[in-house]
Design an enzyme around this catalytic site. Structure first.
Site, PDB file in Angstrom:
ATOM      1  N   ASP A 201       0.829  -1.202   0.000  1.00  0.00           N
ATOM      2  CA  ASP A 201       0.000   0.000   0.000  1.00  0.00           C
ATOM      3  C   ASP A 201       0.870   1.261   0.000  1.00  0.00           C
ATOM      4  O   ASP A 201       1.870   1.339   0.721  1.00  0.00           O
ATOM      5  CB  ASP A 201      -0.850  -0.030   1.289  1.00  0.00           C
ATOM      6  CG  ASP A 201      -1.937   1.017   1.317  1.00  0.00           C
ATOM      7  OD1 ASP A 201      -2.799   0.986   0.436  1.00  0.00           O
ATOM      8  OD2 ASP A 201      -1.915   1.870   2.228  1.00  0.00           O
ATOM      9  N   GLU A 243       1.484  -0.472  -5.068  1.00  0.00           N
ATOM     10  CA  GLU A 243       0.541   0.595  -5.373  1.00  0.00           C
ATOM     11  C   GLU A 243       1.347   1.884  -5.411  1.00  0.00           C
ATOM     12  O   GLU A 243       1.753   2.406  -4.363  1.00  0.00           O
ATOM     13  CB  GLU A 243      -0.543   0.698  -4.287  1.00  0.00           C
ATOM     14  CG  GLU A 243      -1.615   1.698  -4.685  1.00  0.00           C
ATOM     15  CD  GLU A 243      -2.198   2.508  -3.539  1.00  0.00           C
ATOM     16  OE1 GLU A 243      -3.214   3.163  -3.761  1.00  0.00           O
ATOM     17  OE2 GLU A 243      -1.635   2.499  -2.425  1.00  0.00           O
TER      18      GLU A 243
HETATM   19  C1  NOJ Z   1      -4.473   3.134  -0.471  1.00  0.00           C
HETATM   20  C2  NOJ Z   1      -5.670   2.252  -0.372  1.00  0.00           C
HETATM   21  O1  NOJ Z   1      -5.940   1.699  -1.629  1.00  0.00           O
HETATM   22  C3  NOJ Z   1      -6.802   3.079   0.159  1.00  0.00           C
HETATM   23  O2  NOJ Z   1      -8.014   2.378   0.141  1.00  0.00           O
HETATM   24  C4  NOJ Z   1      -6.465   3.553   1.557  1.00  0.00           C
HETATM   25  O3  NOJ Z   1      -7.465   4.423   2.027  1.00  0.00           O
HETATM   26  C5  NOJ Z   1      -5.133   4.266   1.574  1.00  0.00           C
HETATM   27  N1  NOJ Z   1      -4.099   3.587   0.847  1.00  0.00           N
HETATM   28  C6  NOJ Z   1      -4.630   4.433   2.986  1.00  0.00           C
HETATM   29  O4  NOJ Z   1      -4.164   3.191   3.459  1.00  0.00           O
END
Ligand code: NOJ
Length: 563
Positions: A201, A243
């Site tokens: 993430d 990501e």
């Molecule tokens: C990215 C995630 O995809 C999202 O859903 C989340 O709110 C944020 N990171 C914070 O962890």
């Protein structure tokens, strides 16, 4: 060898345990329910599941606010249930990757509770503090309009803490070697329990410098190498899918020029341009996005997606392009989010039009990379715009027309089930579509089967074939002396195109259609002429005379890819 890099020809399916299937009847999906549905996922042809956060959490950001990295939230079951689930996946040849959320913790995590208890506490340096309110406290919010600042005052320790996301998600001080060691320990723990890697993430924020004096954060890319090294020491074939919504110029920093950092990254650049192409019918910016994201190490791979659990972020398009996508797919203010995106699911965005849905998914399956589906896509589920922020696209899976979509026996469910309108569970559900050979579900299953039989997409090099038609995208992949061609017409009008494949001699004379009997032969000059209906998609294996002769010695099935 080719199976060793399993992610090159995989099909991912992303789901959150709480929204998938409730076995114990408390209104919340759980591991037992998910395990019961593994044959369904296997039947679709999925080869890897990406599991969204399931660890103990106050659940204020759908689990992306973790309060204990080494457990399972009791609402979803126990660690034992998790291991039964991964075991069930392995029995079916399905791999599991899980979210690794280590940019921040929940403010309810024991580390943060300790850190805020006193300035000299044990975990104080695990977070990012400032004595005074930093001058940039009102900058850099990820959720503008909802999130007020990036620094919040802590009344106990009388200082300010940094949070890139919501104020209940304090950022970990990822430059601290103890925090780095803990991140490795978390990875090691879940690898030991059977996962094949992580969807990491918010990677750019994990590796960024943080602090009250940091105005322009810099990325510490070496951290990525350290994560990768550890991962592969522990489990040779484990991967990280990052990501990272970053500019194409920095892609190589994430992959590592020697292929020694992240194995996979989501291609946000292609994603945004793909939506622009679908909205405008002009494929040229998409082709440019494909070209600019083409350079990558041989072992690296893009993750391709249409919609995910977040908003469709259009932040990297030009203002004019963004307005085109808004006008077409999210014209109302309540369909938009954070001044940059659209929060709807794909099916309602495309007006539920089956031709456009098939076109969009066909593109996702055939653009360079590995497709990542989202649960419910296979039955064209809708959204509930009465729910706040991104929750509108996180409603429970619709299994049948039984009460609450067969998702739960409880009167109430975690997120409400969609029970009204054209996307209500009475109309859109798995049981109904299973029985209908022409359903979206059965179409998806057929497409996934074919996608896996075309490894050229994941492994090969691509060339964009000039069609001189801005609405038509033709991509050829070459790998191990085999070629395949994909042609898409993004226009609502039929289009006629002529093109040469650019292969030597008679190699490209025959186009063998992989999905219908509609094959094609080149003219005497070696040119192909295609009549494409509105929103048409064609998947071809490229063959010439030699190819056909060679194959007729082996078998008569010209469709299967030569192994
Ligand atoms: C990215 C995630 O995809 C999202 O859903 C989340 O709110 C944020 N990171 C914070 O962890």
């Amino acid at each position: 060898m080719i199976d060793d890099l399993w992610y090159k020809n995989a099909v991912f399916y992303c789901l959150s345990v709480g929204s998938f299937m409730d076995a114990d009847g408390d209104g919340c999906g759980d591991f037992k329910g998910l395990t019961r549905r593994l044959d369904y996922i296997h039947g679709l042809g999925i080869t890897a599941i990406w599991l969204m956060p399931f660890q103990p959490s106050p659940g204020k950001d759908d689990g992306y606010d973790i309060s204990d990295y080494y457990g399972v939230d009791p609402r979803y079951g126990t660690l034992g249930d998790f291991v039964e689930f991964t075991h069930g996946c392995h029995q079916r040849g399905i791999r599991v990757i899980i979210d690794l959320v280590v940019n921040h913790t929940s403010d309810q995590h024991a580390w943060f509770k300790d850190a805020r208890s006193a300035r000299d506490s044990r975990y104080r340096d695990w977070y990012v503090w400032s004595d005074k309110k930093p001058p940039n406290a009102n900058k850099g919010m990820v959720f503008p309009g909802v999130q007020k600042s990036t620094w919040t005052h802590d009344t106990t320790s009388k200082s300010w803490f940094f949070h890139r996301f919501y104020d209940f998600q304090p950022d970990l001080n990822t430059s601290n070697p103890y925090v780095q060691a803990e991140i490795l320990k978390i990875m090691g723990f879940w690898l030991q329990l059977g996962v094949s890697g992580f969807r990491m993430d918010a990677v750019p924020f994990v590796i960024a410098t943080k602090g009250p004096k940091v105005n322009k954060p810099t990325e510490q890319y070496d951290m990525l190498r350290a994560f990768r090294e550890f991962l592969q020491w522990r489990k040779g074939d484990a991967i990280i899918l990052a990501e990272a919504n970053v500019l194409p110029e920095t892609d190589m920093e994430y992959f590592g020029s020697d292929g020694d950092r992240m194995q996979m990254m989501f291609n946000f650049h292609v994603n945004q341009n793909l939506f622009y192409a679908l909205a405008s019918g002009d494929v040229r910016p998409l082709a440019a996005a494909m070209k600019v994201t083409k350079p990558r190490p041989a072992t690296a791979q893009w993750g391709l997606f249409l919609r995910n659990h977040d908003e469709l972020d259009l932040g990297r398009l030009t203002e004019e392009q963004r307005q085109t996508v808004f006008a077409k797919f999210g014209p109302d203010k309540d369909m938009q989010l954070y001044d940059r995106g659209i929060r709807r699911r794909l099916a309602p965005m495309l007006g539920g039009d089956r031709r456009r849905l098939e076109l969009a998914y066909s593109l996702m399956y055939t653009l360079p990379g590995t497709p990542v589906l989202r649960y419910g896509d296979e039955i064209a589920m809708g959204d509930d715009l009465t729910l706040p922020e991104r929750n509108c696209a996180r409603t429970p899976m619709q299994w049948s027309n039984e009460p609450r979509a067969g998702f739960t026996k409880s009167e109430k469910s975690k997120n409400p089930v969609i029970d009204k309108g054209p996307y209500g569970y009475n109309h859109v559900n798995v049981a109904k579509q299973r029985r209908d050979p022409n359903s979206m579900l059965n179409w998806t299953e057929r497409m996934i089967r074919m996608r896996k039989e075309v490894p050229e997409i994941g492994w090969g090099d691509f060339t964009i074939i000039a069609t001189r038609n801005p609405a038509v995208l033709a991509i050829r992949y070459d790998w191990r002396n085999n070629s395949v061609l994909f042609v898409h017409n993004l226009d609502e009008q039929p289009r006629e195109v002529s093109f040469a494949l650019g292969l030597d001699g008679k190699q490209g004379d025959h186009l063998i259609n992989l999905l219908t009997e509609d094959h094609n032969r080149a003219d005497a000059q070696g040119k192909h002429h295609l009549m494409l209906e509105a929103y048409a998609y064609r998947w071809y294996r490229v063959g010439g005379l030699d190819y056909l002769l060679r194959r007729s010695d082996i078998d008569s099935d010209t469709d299967a890819h030569p192994a």
